[in-house]
Design a protein around this motif. Sequence first.
Motif, mmCIF file in Angstrom:
data_model
loop_
_atom_site.group_PDB
_atom_site.id
_atom_site.type_symbol
_atom_site.label_atom_id
_atom_site.label_comp_id
_atom_site.label_asym_id
_atom_site.label_seq_id
_atom_site.Cartn_x
_atom_site.Cartn_y
_atom_site.Cartn_z
ATOM 1 N N MET A 1 48.762 -75.126 -20.968
ATOM 2 C CA MET A 1 48.403 -74.927 -22.344
ATOM 3 C C MET A 1 49.632 -74.767 -23.229
ATOM 4 O O MET A 1 49.621 -75.200 -24.359
ATOM 5 N N LEU A 2 50.657 -74.138 -22.707
ATOM 6 C CA LEU A 2 51.871 -73.931 -23.500
ATOM 7 C C LEU A 2 52.541 -75.266 -23.828
ATOM 8 O O LEU A 2 52.989 -75.473 -24.958
ATOM 9 N N VAL A 3 52.570 -76.164 -22.860
ATOM 10 C CA VAL A 3 53.167 -77.483 -23.101
ATOM 11 C C VAL A 3 52.393 -78.203 -24.204
ATOM 12 O O VAL A 3 52.984 -78.803 -25.106
ATOM 13 N N ASN A 4 51.067 -78.145 -24.155
ATOM 14 C CA ASN A 4 50.269 -78.818 -25.178
ATOM 15 C C ASN A 4 50.465 -78.190 -26.550
ATOM 16 O O ASN A 4 50.460 -78.896 -27.562
ATOM 17 N N LYS A 5 50.653 -76.893 -26.608
ATOM 18 C CA LYS A 5 50.939 -76.236 -27.889
ATOM 19 C C LYS A 5 52.278 -76.720 -28.438
ATOM 20 O O LYS A 5 52.407 -77.003 -29.633
ATOM 21 N N GLN A 6 53.268 -76.841 -27.560
ATOM 22 C CA GLN A 6 54.574 -77.330 -27.996
ATOM 23 C C GLN A 6 54.472 -78.784 -28.466
ATOM 24 O O GLN A 6 55.082 -79.149 -29.478
ATOM 25 N N LEU A 7 53.708 -79.601 -27.757
ATOM 26 C CA LEU A 7 53.519 -80.990 -28.189
ATOM 27 C C LEU A 7 52.812 -81.044 -29.541
ATOM 28 O O LEU A 7 53.193 -81.817 -30.419
ATOM 29 N N GLN A 8 51.797 -80.205 -29.706
ATOM 30 C CA GLN A 8 51.064 -80.161 -30.967
ATOM 31 C C GLN A 8 51.989 -79.754 -32.115
ATOM 32 O O GLN A 8 51.930 -80.329 -33.203
ATOM 33 N N ASP A 9 52.855 -78.777 -31.880
ATOM 34 C CA ASP A 9 53.796 -78.337 -32.912
ATOM 35 C C ASP A 9 54.746 -79.462 -33.325
ATOM 36 O O ASP A 9 55.255 -79.476 -34.443
ATOM 37 N N LEU A 10 54.992 -80.409 -32.409
ATOM 38 C CA LEU A 10 55.852 -81.550 -32.706
ATOM 39 C C LEU A 10 55.075 -82.738 -33.280
ATOM 40 O O LEU A 10 55.646 -83.783 -33.549
ATOM 41 N N GLY A 11 53.760 -82.571 -33.439
ATOM 42 C CA GLY A 11 52.941 -83.646 -33.986
ATOM 43 C C GLY A 11 52.546 -84.680 -32.951
ATOM 44 O O GLY A 11 52.205 -85.809 -33.302
ATOM 45 N N PRO A 13 50.232 -85.796 -29.352
ATOM 46 C CA PRO A 13 48.934 -85.487 -28.750
ATOM 47 C C PRO A 13 49.101 -84.665 -27.472
ATOM 48 O O PRO A 13 50.154 -84.712 -26.828
ATOM 49 N N PRO A 14 48.064 -83.934 -27.094
ATOM 50 C CA PRO A 14 48.130 -83.160 -25.855
ATOM 51 C C PRO A 14 48.097 -84.061 -24.631
ATOM 52 O O PRO A 14 47.668 -85.213 -24.711
ATOM 53 N N VAL A 15 48.562 -83.535 -23.514
ATOM 54 C CA VAL A 15 48.510 -84.272 -22.255
ATOM 55 C C VAL A 15 47.464 -83.616 -21.357
ATOM 56 O O VAL A 15 47.169 -82.429 -21.491
ATOM 57 N N ILE A 16 46.933 -84.401 -20.431
ATOM 58 C CA ILE A 16 45.936 -83.904 -19.497
ATOM 59 C C ILE A 16 46.432 -84.162 -18.082
ATOM 60 O O ILE A 16 46.707 -85.299 -17.720
ATOM 61 N N THR A 43 59.930 -83.662 -16.106
ATOM 62 C CA THR A 43 60.173 -84.402 -17.344
ATOM 63 C C THR A 43 59.567 -85.796 -17.260
ATOM 64 O O THR A 43 58.902 -86.256 -18.198
ATOM 65 N N ARG A 44 59.770 -86.450 -16.139
ATOM 66 C CA ARG A 44 59.220 -87.799 -15.945
ATOM 67 C C ARG A 44 57.688 -87.771 -15.969
ATOM 68 O O ARG A 44 57.053 -88.595 -16.621
ATOM 69 N N ALA A 47 56.457 -87.135 -19.514
ATOM 70 C CA ALA A 47 56.667 -88.338 -20.341
ATOM 71 C C ALA A 47 55.588 -89.369 -20.056
ATOM 72 O O ALA A 47 55.036 -89.979 -20.991
ATOM 73 N N LEU A 48 55.247 -89.570 -18.794
ATOM 74 C CA LEU A 48 54.192 -90.527 -18.448
ATOM 75 C C LEU A 48 52.837 -90.070 -18.975
ATOM 76 O O LEU A 48 52.060 -90.877 -19.494
ATOM 77 N N LEU A 49 52.546 -88.775 -18.849
ATOM 78 C CA LEU A 49 51.285 -88.255 -19.365
ATOM 79 C C LEU A 49 51.220 -88.377 -20.888
ATOM 80 O O LEU A 49 50.159 -88.682 -21.450
ATOM 81 N N LEU A 50 52.335 -88.165 -21.550
ATOM 82 C CA LEU A 50 52.370 -88.295 -23.009
ATOM 83 C C LEU A 50 52.155 -89.752 -23.427
ATOM 84 O O LEU A 50 51.402 -90.034 -24.355
ATOM 85 N N LEU A 51 52.799 -90.673 -22.729
ATOM 86 C CA LEU A 51 52.579 -92.097 -23.022
ATOM 87 C C LEU A 51 51.119 -92.481 -22.822
ATOM 88 O O LEU A 51 50.541 -93.216 -23.627
#
Length: 101
Positions: A1-11, A13-16, A43-44, A47-51
């Motif tokens: 959840m913390l990673v998704n909050k950080q992604l959201q703060d950067l504009g 989308p969340p990762v699953i 990190t890899r 990055a794949l989940l974000l893509l």
Amino acid sequence: MLVNKQLQDLGLPPVIVRARNRHVDYYPLLEQYSKHDNHEGMTRLLALLLLESVHKRIALITSRGSSRLQTGRALRACPAMLQPTVPSARRSWPSACGTGG
């Protein structure tokens, strides 16, 4: 959840992390990071989940209608979808898809 909050703060989308993949992909990399301070694998993976998440959002926008008018409406409803908020993304990507709302 913390990673998704950080992604959201950067504009971004969340990762699953799918439940069926957690024990094979996620947990071993998380352990490697916490025990050995080696973040390369995590990190890899992130990055794949974000893509994957960005591609799903783009597919959703474009599948709502094949006409440019409908796509334009979707983008006007959520203009942040095409404006990266991460400085490195502004330099390297012509556009990015954000959560917008």
